[in-house]
Design a protein around this motif. Structure first.
Motif, PDB file in Angstrom:
ATOM      1  N   GLU A   1      34.529   4.309 -24.077  1.00 42.41           N
ATOM      2  CA  GLU A   1      33.308   3.627 -24.498  1.00 42.41           C
ATOM      3  C   GLU A   1      33.651   2.388 -25.327  1.00 42.41           C
ATOM      4  O   GLU A   1      34.350   2.476 -26.325  1.00 42.41           O
ATOM      5  CB  GLU A   1      32.427   4.566 -25.328  1.00 42.41           C
ATOM      6  CG  GLU A   1      31.965   5.811 -24.597  1.00 42.41           C
ATOM      7  CD  GLU A   1      30.893   5.516 -23.566  1.00 42.41           C
ATOM      8  OE1 GLU A   1      30.344   4.390 -23.586  1.00 42.41           O
ATOM      9  OE2 GLU A   1      30.599   6.407 -22.747  1.00 42.41           O
ATOM     10  N   THR A   2      33.142   1.232 -24.898  1.00 38.08           N
ATOM     11  CA  THR A   2      33.368  -0.015 -25.635  1.00 38.08           C
ATOM     12  C   THR A   2      32.382  -0.135 -26.790  1.00 38.08           C
ATOM     13  O   THR A   2      31.304   0.460 -26.775  1.00 38.08           O
ATOM     14  CB  THR A   2      33.224  -1.225 -24.704  1.00 38.08           C
ATOM     15  OG1 THR A   2      31.944  -1.180 -24.053  1.00 38.08           O
ATOM     16  CG2 THR A   2      34.322  -1.231 -23.661  1.00 38.08           C
ATOM     17  N   LEU A   3      32.767  -0.925 -27.802  1.00 38.42           N
ATOM     18  CA  LEU A   3      31.944  -1.118 -28.994  1.00 38.42           C
ATOM     19  C   LEU A   3      31.388  -2.535 -29.030  1.00 38.42           C
ATOM     20  O   LEU A   3      32.131  -3.515 -28.898  1.00 38.42           O
ATOM     21  CB  LEU A   3      32.772  -0.859 -30.254  1.00 38.42           C
ATOM     22  CG  LEU A   3      33.302   0.565 -30.431  1.00 38.42           C
ATOM     23  CD1 LEU A   3      34.180   0.649 -31.676  1.00 38.42           C
ATOM     24  CD2 LEU A   3      32.154   1.568 -30.519  1.00 38.42           C
ATOM     25  N   LYS A   4      30.069  -2.631 -29.230  1.00 36.36           N
ATOM     26  CA  LYS A   4      29.403  -3.933 -29.304  1.00 36.36           C
ATOM     27  C   LYS A   4      29.561  -4.516 -30.712  1.00 36.36           C
ATOM     28  O   LYS A   4      29.343  -3.819 -31.705  1.00 36.36           O
ATOM     29  CB  LYS A   4      27.928  -3.808 -28.953  1.00 36.36           C
ATOM     30  CG  LYS A   4      27.659  -3.390 -27.515  1.00 36.36           C
ATOM     31  CD  LYS A   4      26.171  -3.325 -27.237  1.00 36.36           C
ATOM     32  CE  LYS A   4      25.894  -2.962 -25.782  1.00 36.36           C
ATOM     33  NZ  LYS A   4      26.364  -1.605 -25.457  1.00 36.36           N
ATOM     34  N   THR A   5      29.909  -5.786 -30.781  1.00 33.01           N
ATOM     35  CA  THR A   5      30.187  -6.458 -32.047  1.00 33.01           C
ATOM     36  C   THR A   5      29.421  -7.769 -32.110  1.00 33.01           C
ATOM     37  O   THR A   5      29.370  -8.510 -31.122  1.00 33.01           O
ATOM     38  CB  THR A   5      31.694  -6.750 -32.192  1.00 33.01           C
ATOM     39  OG1 THR A   5      32.430  -5.552 -31.986  1.00 33.01           O
ATOM     40  CG2 THR A   5      32.009  -7.297 -33.575  1.00 33.01           C
ATOM     41  N   THR A   6      28.837  -8.054 -33.285  1.00 33.20           N
ATOM     42  CA  THR A   6      28.129  -9.316 -33.500  1.00 33.20           C
ATOM     43  C   THR A   6      28.456  -9.836 -34.894  1.00 33.20           C
ATOM     44  O   THR A   6      28.503  -9.054 -35.849  1.00 33.20           O
ATOM     45  CB  THR A   6      26.607  -9.153 -33.368  1.00 33.20           C
ATOM     46  OG1 THR A   6      26.299  -8.603 -32.083  1.00 33.20           O
ATOM     47  CG2 THR A   6      25.897 -10.495 -33.525  1.00 33.20           C
ATOM     48  N   GLY A   7      28.666 -11.135 -35.003  1.00 38.06           N
ATOM     49  CA  GLY A   7      28.954 -11.723 -36.315  1.00 38.06           C
ATOM     50  C   GLY A   7      28.512 -13.163 -36.379  1.00 38.06           C
ATOM     51  O   GLY A   7      28.267 -13.812 -35.353  1.00 38.06           O
ATOM     52  N   GLY A   8      28.421 -13.671 -37.596  1.00 35.15           N
ATOM     53  CA  GLY A   8      28.024 -15.061 -37.768  1.00 35.15           C
ATOM     54  C   GLY A   8      28.446 -15.610 -39.103  1.00 35.15           C
ATOM     55  O   GLY A   8      28.779 -14.867 -40.035  1.00 35.15           O
ATOM     56  N   THR A   9      28.442 -16.920 -39.198  1.00 33.44           N
ATOM     57  CA  THR A   9      28.783 -17.610 -40.438  1.00 33.44           C
ATOM     58  C   THR A   9      27.951 -18.870 -40.561  1.00 33.44           C
ATOM     59  O   THR A   9      27.580 -19.489 -39.547  1.00 33.44           O
ATOM     60  CB  THR A   9      30.280 -17.977 -40.465  1.00 33.44           C
ATOM     61  OG1 THR A   9      30.579 -18.642 -41.698  1.00 33.44           O
ATOM     62  CG2 THR A   9      30.647 -18.912 -39.322  1.00 33.44           C
ATOM     63  N   ILE A  10      27.634 -19.229 -41.793  1.00 29.59           N
ATOM     64  CA  ILE A  10      26.963 -20.487 -42.082  1.00 29.59           C
ATOM     65  C   ILE A  10      27.521 -21.005 -43.394  1.00 29.59           C
ATOM     66  O   ILE A  10      27.732 -20.225 -44.328  1.00 29.59           O
ATOM     67  CB  ILE A  10      25.427 -20.328 -42.140  1.00 29.59           C
ATOM     68  CG1 ILE A  10      24.759 -21.687 -42.314  1.00 29.59           C
ATOM     69  CG2 ILE A  10      25.009 -19.341 -43.220  1.00 29.59           C
ATOM     70  CD1 ILE A  10      23.251 -21.631 -42.124  1.00 29.59           C
ATOM     71  N   GLY A  11      27.818 -22.293 -43.454  1.00 32.57           N
ATOM     72  CA  GLY A  11      28.437 -22.821 -44.659  1.00 32.57           C
ATOM     73  C   GLY A  11      28.229 -24.312 -44.804  1.00 32.57           C
ATOM     74  O   GLY A  11      27.759 -24.999 -43.892  1.00 32.57           O
TER      75      GLY A  11
END
Length: 284
Positions: free
Chosen positions: A195-205
């Protein structure tokens, strides 16, 4: 050209190889920055590991071809995350049982339009579980497809202000996200499926020039969707940085940074911390 570069970062100050590659006529072979990261969305920070939520700034063996603003590479599949399995609801890690016989494939396009710079990248991976390599395995071999995309942008709003932002998302991308709550791209469920794992991320600067340096501030987050998965552990990392980095003389930089970090686990447990760091850097 060729480059060999190393440092003494890590346990016992042992020598660590960073870069070792040769390049000619658009072809690069050896260990270098992964082609998945575009170096566009990262707001300067003193924290050495960098923020979560952006593509990983890892260095790994690869064969890359670059033409103009586009580059494509095949990269070592073992560097950025292995796999996990569960036996009777207990997570167990078996390094030799999870492998990728095919190299990871990455592609990236980076360009500039006036004061706007942007980058788009993707990674494709074949994830495998080899039951023969695990003496305790009670299931058959299985494989899964992993992928990830990253979008990065930066804009010079004025001579004194730079804004940056980035978004990373994937399923089975594992360690291709920097400081991910779960670096493993997949795990072996009790029914024998990988089973694969869903990943989400973000950055603001943002960076604002002030005196001999700049004030840098950023907010960063990385999440892994564990709600319907059989494994537990960390599912959310957040950080916020505020620093001032300045150059009082050529080749010398000073910096001071305040940061806040938090983590949350699947079961709701959470914690946070604050940190003050300083930096003196000589470039040569």
């Amino acid at each position: 050209m060729t480059q060999i570069e190393g440092d003494f970062y890590g346990p016992n100050n042992n020598f660590r190889l960073r870069h070792a590659y040769g390049s000619w006529d658009g072809i690069l072979a050896g260990q270098y920055w992964t082609n998945f990261y575009g170096f566009v969305a990262g707001t300067p920070s003193i924290d050495f590991r960098g923020p979560p939520g952006v593509a990983n700034q890892a260095r790994q063996p690869q064969l890359r071809y670059t033409t103009g603003n586009f580059s494509v590479a095949i990269e070592d599949p073992d560097t950025l995350g292995g796999s996990e399995r569960t036996e009777n609801g207990v997570v167990q890690t078996e390094a030799d049982a999870a492998k990728s016989e095919l190299p990871d494939v990455t592609a990236r396009y980076t360009d500039t339009s006036g004061s706007f710079k942007y980058s788009a990248s993707a990674v494709l991976r074949q994830l495998e579980y080899d039951a023969a390599a695990d003496a305790n395995a009670s299931v058959d071999d299985d494989s899964a497809f992993g992928w990830g995309v990253a979008l990065e942008a930066a804009m010079d709003v004025s001579e004194a202000v730079i804004l940056r932002a980035g978004l990373t998302h994937g399923d089975g991308m594992g360690g291709y996200m920097n400081v991910s709550p779960q670096t493993t791209p997949a795990y072996l469920a009790n029914n024998g499926d990988l089973e694969t794992l869903k990943t989400t991320g973000g950055t603001i600067g943002a960076s604002i020039k002030a005196g001999p340096g700049a004030i840098n501030a950023s907010y960063n987050v990385a999440t892994v969707d564990l709600d319907d998965e059989e494994i537990g552990g960390n599912d959310t990392f957040e950080t916020a940085y505020l620093n001032y980095i300045w150059t009082p003389a050529e080749r010398i930089s000073y910096g001071i940074e305040a940061s806040w970090a938090s983590r949350e686990e699947k079961d709701g447990a959470e914690g946070d911390a604050t940190r003050i760091q300083g930096m003196v850097m000589y470039s040569f």
